[in-house]
Design a protein around this motif. Structure first.
Motif, short mmCIF file in Angstrom:
data_model
loop_
_atom_site.label_atom_id
_atom_site.label_comp_id
_atom_site.label_asym_id
_atom_site.label_seq_id
_atom_site.Cartn_x
_atom_site.Cartn_y
_atom_site.Cartn_z
N GLN A 17 8.74 -5.69 1.06
CA GLN A 17 7.57 -5.14 0.36
C GLN A 17 6.50 -4.67 1.34
O GLN A 17 5.85 -3.65 1.11
CB GLN A 17 7.00 -6.18 -0.60
CG GLN A 17 7.83 -6.37 -1.83
CD GLN A 17 7.20 -7.33 -2.82
OE1 GLN A 17 6.35 -8.14 -2.46
NE2 GLN A 17 7.62 -7.23 -4.08
N ILE A 18 6.32 -5.39 2.44
CA ILE A 18 5.35 -4.98 3.46
C ILE A 18 5.77 -3.65 4.07
O ILE A 18 4.95 -2.75 4.27
CB ILE A 18 5.18 -6.08 4.53
CG1 ILE A 18 4.43 -7.27 3.94
CG2 ILE A 18 4.42 -5.54 5.76
CD1 ILE A 18 4.34 -8.48 4.85
N ALA A 19 7.07 -3.49 4.36
CA ALA A 19 7.57 -2.24 4.91
C ALA A 19 7.37 -1.10 3.93
O ALA A 19 6.97 0.01 4.32
CB ALA A 19 9.05 -2.39 5.27
N GLN A 20 7.62 -1.36 2.65
CA GLN A 20 7.42 -0.33 1.62
C GLN A 20 5.94 0.05 1.54
O GLN A 20 5.59 1.22 1.41
CB GLN A 20 7.92 -0.83 0.27
CG GLN A 20 7.79 0.18 -0.84
CD GLN A 20 8.21 -0.38 -2.19
OE1 GLN A 20 8.49 -1.57 -2.33
NE2 GLN A 20 8.24 0.47 -3.20
N LEU A 21 5.07 -0.94 1.61
CA LEU A 21 3.62 -0.70 1.55
C LEU A 21 3.16 0.14 2.73
O LEU A 21 2.37 1.07 2.57
CB LEU A 21 2.87 -2.04 1.52
CG LEU A 21 1.37 -1.99 1.38
CD1 LEU A 21 0.98 -1.35 0.06
CD2 LEU A 21 0.77 -3.38 1.48
N GLU A 22 3.67 -0.16 3.92
CA GLU A 22 3.30 0.61 5.12
C GLU A 22 3.74 2.07 5.00
O GLU A 22 3.01 2.98 5.36
CB GLU A 22 3.91 -0.03 6.37
CG GLU A 22 3.28 -1.36 6.75
CD GLU A 22 1.78 -1.26 7.03
OE1 GLU A 22 1.32 -0.27 7.63
OE2 GLU A 22 1.07 -2.19 6.63
N SER A 23 4.95 2.28 4.46
CA SER A 23 5.42 3.66 4.30
C SER A 23 4.58 4.40 3.25
O SER A 23 4.34 5.60 3.38
CB SER A 23 6.90 3.69 3.93
OG SER A 23 7.10 3.17 2.64
N MET A 24 4.14 3.68 2.22
CA MET A 24 3.29 4.31 1.20
C MET A 24 1.92 4.67 1.76
O MET A 24 1.33 5.69 1.38
CB MET A 24 3.15 3.40 -0.02
CG MET A 24 4.41 3.27 -0.85
SD MET A 24 4.23 2.12 -2.22
CE MET A 24 3.32 3.13 -3.37
N LYS A 25 1.40 3.85 2.66
CA LYS A 25 0.09 4.11 3.27
C LYS A 25 0.10 5.41 4.07
O LYS A 25 -0.93 6.06 4.21
CB LYS A 25 -0.33 2.95 4.17
CG LYS A 25 -0.83 1.75 3.43
CD LYS A 25 -1.30 0.68 4.40
CE LYS A 25 -1.79 -0.56 3.67
NZ LYS A 25 -2.18 -1.62 4.63
N LYS A 26 1.26 5.78 4.59
CA LYS A 26 1.38 6.99 5.40
C LYS A 26 1.57 8.23 4.54
O LYS A 26 1.48 9.36 5.04
CB LYS A 26 2.55 6.85 6.37
CG LYS A 26 2.33 5.77 7.40
CD LYS A 26 3.55 5.59 8.26
CE LYS A 26 3.34 4.39 9.19
NZ LYS A 26 4.54 4.04 9.92
N ASP A 27 1.80 8.07 3.24
CA ASP A 27 2.06 9.18 2.33
C ASP A 27 0.76 9.96 2.08
O ASP A 27 -0.24 9.40 1.62
CB ASP A 27 2.62 8.66 1.01
CG ASP A 27 2.99 9.76 0.05
OD1 ASP A 27 3.17 10.91 0.48
OD2 ASP A 27 3.11 9.46 -1.17
N ALA A 28 0.77 11.26 2.36
CA ALA A 28 -0.42 12.10 2.20
C ALA A 28 -0.81 12.24 0.73
O ALA A 28 -2.00 12.28 0.39
CB ALA A 28 -0.17 13.48 2.82
N GLY A 29 0.18 12.31 -0.15
CA GLY A 29 -0.10 12.45 -1.58
C GLY A 29 -0.85 11.24 -2.12
O GLY A 29 -1.79 11.38 -2.92
N LEU A 30 -0.44 10.05 -1.69
CA LEU A 30 -1.12 8.83 -2.12
C LEU A 30 -2.55 8.79 -1.60
O LEU A 30 -3.48 8.40 -2.32
CB LEU A 30 -0.35 7.59 -1.64
CG LEU A 30 -0.98 6.25 -1.97
CD1 LEU A 30 -1.06 6.06 -3.49
CD2 LEU A 30 -0.21 5.11 -1.33
#
Length: 120
Positions: A17-30
């Motif tokens: 979940q931490i890895a998924q959260l980190e990848s989401m933080k890098k998402d420009a759309g988010l």
């Protein structure tokens, strides 16, 4: 499953979940959505508008199921009705149809008859 195995499974799930959260933080759309939400909340606060009011402004065709929580709606006070029994001259004042004496009259004389006893 042993406690140690449960612990390791929970730890692995947490790492995933931490890895998924980190990848989401890098998402420009988010990032753009978060920025939009923050700006919208500031605007809503500046103009004293709630979410339901914003939706009503943007899409007036959407029916709202409940009144906006910011506006307090008060129920119109009930009117006092006075019934006079022509048989014995007794008066009953009530704001609703749940009065014991009124119910007894309706049971004895009929609802339609008692409604004619209403004073104007």
């Amino acid at each position: 499953m042993s406690r140690l195995a449960e612990f390791r499974a929970a730890e692995k799930a947490l790492q995933d979940q931490i890895a998924q959260l980190e990848s989401m933080k890098k998402d420009a759309g988010l990032k753009r959505e978060i920025e939009f939400e923050q700006k919208l909340l500031v605007l809503m606060k500046d103009y004293n508008k709630g979410l339901r009011e914003i939706v009503a402004i943007l899409d007036p065709k959407t029916p709202s199921k409940a009144p906006a929580p910011t506006s307090k709606q008060h129920r119109r006070p009930r009117v006092t009705k006075v019934y006079e029994n022509p048989h014995n001259g007794e008066l009953i004042e009530t704001k609703g149809g749940n009065h014991r004496g009124l119910k007894a009259w309706k049971e004895q004389y009929g609802s339609d008859t008692v409604e004619t006893w209403l004073r104007a």
